[in-house]
Design an enzyme around this catalytic site. Structure first.
Site, PDB file in Angstrom:
ATOM      1  N   ARG A  20       0.838  -1.191   0.000  1.00  0.00           N
ATOM      2  CA  ARG A  20       0.000   0.000   0.000  1.00  0.00           C
ATOM      3  C   ARG A  20       0.876   1.246   0.000  1.00  0.00           C
ATOM      4  O   ARG A  20       1.891   1.291   0.689  1.00  0.00           O
ATOM      5  CB  ARG A  20      -0.891   0.015   1.240  1.00  0.00           C
ATOM      6  N   ASP A  55       0.791   5.570   0.524  1.00  0.00           N
ATOM      7  CA  ASP A  55       0.005   6.623   1.152  1.00  0.00           C
ATOM      8  C   ASP A  55      -0.542   7.594   0.111  1.00  0.00           C
ATOM      9  O   ASP A  55      -0.108   7.612  -1.048  1.00  0.00           O
ATOM     10  CB  ASP A  55       0.875   7.414   2.140  1.00  0.00           C
ATOM     11  N   ARG A  97       9.402   7.372   4.414  1.00  0.00           N
ATOM     12  CA  ARG A  97       9.250   8.821   4.569  1.00  0.00           C
ATOM     13  C   ARG A  97       9.852   9.325   5.879  1.00  0.00           C
ATOM     14  O   ARG A  97      10.396  10.434   5.945  1.00  0.00           O
ATOM     15  CB  ARG A  97       7.770   9.202   4.465  1.00  0.00           C
TER      16      ARG A  97
END
Length: 245
Positions: free
Chosen positions: A51, A53, A198
């Site tokens: 997945r 973001d 991130r």
């Protein structure tokens, strides 16, 4: 029952991430499933390699789906690229073994975080790189990155809330490449936790700005405390570059 593998790219700018959500149809998964369901006349459910973001991009994402559709892979490929939104492109369609699972069979992933480190941003790439006008210390960032390579508990570098899921991962390499003020941070590992790339990028940026010492990384790993590491870098600079099977 056939098992179809898709390799595709997408610009995540306007989407709420990969995963289908109850409160909005504006996800990559929802868009792709709706097109494939129309084509096959079946309720298609895509399984993705991972997945992403909201706002994150992918150059080579991988997903698979099961279908009784008898159309050729060439026909699926053509239909997808005729009717998918222009910011989603299917690069390859393969029929694979029925046991292939795009997430569970993934052995390695490579992500790239892009930074524009010039005084002014580039108008043509501003949606796809994080603009930092202050000059970053690349040597310090590389030194800090060296401490992250290897198998570690990355609890300090994830937004994962679950206490049951392991936060141990292995990073094979972090390469920081700079050319004409454009910086690519390339993260290669056996898997990454929720928002891990991130947060790693944000921490390395803080090192480059001299807000975090490069040799403090081992201590941050030891603390296993998210509040002690750097900020989460903006989503628009992150790309899923490759999934290795």
């Amino acid at each position: 029952m056939r098992n179809i593998k898709l390799t595709f790219q997408y610009d995540g700018t306007k989407y709420q991430g990969w995963q289908r959500l109850r409160n909005t149809p504006n996800t990559i998964q929802e868009k792709m499933e709706s097109i494939l369901s129309l084509f096959t006349n079946e309720n298609i459910e895509l399984t993705c390699s991972g997945r992403t973001d909201a706002g994150v991009h992918a150059e080579n994402a991988v997903a698979n789906f099961k279908t009784n559709c008898t159309s050729s892979t060439e026909e699926i490929f053509h239909y997808c690229n005729t009717y998918m939104p222009k910011d989603i492109v299917v690069k390859k369609v393969d029929e694979v073994d029925e046991n292939f699972h795009s997430r569970y069979n993934a052995k390695e992933k490579i992500y790239t975080y892009k930074i524009c480190n010039n005084t002014f941003h580039n108008v043509f790439t501003r949606k796809y790189s994080y603009h930092i006008p202050t000059k970053l210390n690349i040597d310090k960032m590389r030194e800090a990155a060296s401490f992250l390579v290897g198998e570690h508990d990355f609890k300090s570098f994830t937004a994962l809330k679950s206490k049951k899921k392991s936060t141990v991962r292995q990073i094979y390499s972090i390469n920081i490449i700079e050319e004409d003020g454009n910086i690519d941070m390339v993260f290669h590992g056996n898997g990454f936790l929720y928002k891990m790339v991130r947060i790693l990028a944000g921490t390395l940026i803080e090192v480059g700005l001299s807000n975090i010492e490069s040799d403090s990384i081992p201590h941050l790993l030891f603390l296993k405390d998210r509040s002690q590491s750097g900020p989460t870098a903006p989503a628009h600079g992150l790309f899923l570059t490759r999934v290795v099977y």
